[in-house]
Write an enzyme that holds these catalytic residues in place. Structure first.
Site, short mmCIF file in Angstrom:
data_model
loop_
_atom_site.label_atom_id
_atom_site.label_comp_id
_atom_site.label_asym_id
_atom_site.label_seq_id
_atom_site.Cartn_x
_atom_site.Cartn_y
_atom_site.Cartn_z
CE LYS A 7 17.09 3.71 52.91
NZ LYS A 7 17.11 4.96 52.10
NE ARG B 7 10.88 6.08 53.67
CZ ARG B 7 11.57 5.34 52.74
NH1 ARG B 7 11.49 4.21 52.74
NH2 ARG B 7 12.39 6.09 51.79
NE ARG C 231 17.41 6.95 43.04
CZ ARG C 231 17.28 6.73 44.51
NH1 ARG C 231 18.19 6.04 45.21
NH2 ARG C 231 16.33 7.26 45.17
NE ARG D 23 12.40 5.95 43.26
CZ ARG D 23 12.77 5.87 44.43
NH1 ARG D 23 13.60 4.75 44.64
NH2 ARG D 23 12.32 6.35 45.23
NE ARG E 177 12.26 10.19 48.04
CZ ARG E 177 13.15 9.51 46.97
NH1 ARG E 177 13.29 10.36 45.92
NH2 ARG E 177 13.82 8.60 47.30
P1 AMP Z 1 12.22 4.33 48.76
O1 AMP Z 1 12.20 3.38 47.43
O2 AMP Z 1 12.79 3.33 49.94
O3 AMP Z 1 12.95 5.52 48.48
O4 AMP Z 1 10.53 4.64 48.87
C1 AMP Z 1 9.77 5.35 47.94
C2 AMP Z 1 8.57 5.97 48.70
O5 AMP Z 1 7.75 4.98 49.14
C3 AMP Z 1 8.85 6.64 50.09
O6 AMP Z 1 9.21 7.99 49.78
C4 AMP Z 1 7.59 6.53 50.47
O7 AMP Z 1 6.38 7.27 49.94
C5 AMP Z 1 7.19 5.13 50.29
N1 AMP Z 1 7.58 4.29 51.43
C6 AMP Z 1 8.66 3.44 51.19
N2 AMP Z 1 8.76 2.63 52.35
C7 AMP Z 1 8.13 3.17 53.15
C8 AMP Z 1 7.91 3.20 54.89
N3 AMP Z 1 8.43 2.20 55.47
N4 AMP Z 1 6.97 3.92 55.38
C9 AMP Z 1 6.40 4.81 54.67
N5 AMP Z 1 6.65 5.03 53.38
C10 AMP Z 1 7.18 4.29 52.72
#
Ligand code: AMP
Length: 217
Positions: free
Chosen positions: A13, A88, A127, A160, A171
């Site tokens: 994404k 989400r 990654r 990360r 996740r």
């Molecule tokens: P990402 O970079 O999109 O993989 O997001 C990393 C982490 O941020 C996720 O595993 C969640 O802990 C938190 N996070 C990001 N976006 C959301 C969202 N829309 N709702 C809830 N938690 C989020």
């Protein structure tokens, strides 16, 4: 163009959102990036979200909805945006609908990037990210020119904390339980387009552009 990129962690994404941003001149809005910045800056938001993110859990809806509500009101999001990592949950999707309706806007398309689960762990565990400018590499599929160093800004690349194998399992569980139902949510409203997220980033981008071409026609 008002778009959502939907898909499991590691579906690409962020990579595709960056390409779309460059191509369409509209901002990428990534709740993950916004939250990581808050963690880095040690803000109150960061202190609340950090432990949940590190554990691979979702941050509460009211927090991320508040972030998006404010971000969508910024002038650069007026012409359009690419949402990456939001919504989400169904509650987030409903809040997004309400926020857009209030400002007389509507979504154009929701792109669901489809990647088989077995590919995801391989992708995420390799990654490496640049905490300074957000660039993302992969040790095998997309290595930086100098090992461990960001091509764009020279910063030191890191894994990360939530990209380790055991966090990815959590996740993915969160994705299946909370986010996967959104595919149906947007399909019912005829907004969904499925795109195979496997293959070269260029090939996937070409397919995304083809799908978007159908919208603007
Ligand atoms: P990402 O970079 O999109 O993989 O997001 C990393 C982490 O941020 C996720 O595993 C969640 O802990 C938190 N996070 C990001 N976006 C959301 C969202 N829309 N709702 C809830 N938690 C989020």
């Amino acid at each position: 163009m008002k778009l959502i990129l939907l898909g499991p962690p590691g579906a690409g994404k962020g990579t595709q959102a960056k390409r779309l941003t460059a191509d369409l001149g509209i901002p990428q809005i990534s709740t993950g990036d916004i939250l990581r910045e808050a963690v880095r800056n040690g803000t109150e938001l960061g202190r609340k979200a950090g432990p949940l993110m590190e554990a691979g859990k979702l941050v509460p809806d009211e927090i991320v909805i508040g972030i998006i509500d404010e971000r969508l009101r910024a002038p650069d999001a007026e012409k359009g945006f690419i949402l990456d990592g939001f919504p989400r949950t169904t509650a987030q999707a409903e809040a997004l609908d309400a926020a857009l309706k209030k400002s007389g806007r509507e979504l154009d398309r929701v792109l669901a990037l489809e990647v088989p689960e077995e590919k995801i762990v391989e992708r995420i565990s390799g990654r490496r990210s640049c905490p300074k400018d957000g660039s993302v590499f992969h040790v095998i599929a997309n290595p930086p020119r100098r090992e461990g160093i960001c091509d764009a800004c020279g910063g030191e690349l890191v894994q990360r904390p939530d990209d380790s194998e055991e966090k990815v399992v959590e996740r993915l569980r969160q994705y299946r339980e909370n986010t996967a139902p959104l595919v149906d949510y947007y399909e019912k409203r005829s907004l969904l387009a499925r795109v195979q997220g496997v293959g070269s980033p260029e090939g996937i981008f070409t397919e995304i552009k083809r799908v978007l071409g159908e919208v603007s026609r």
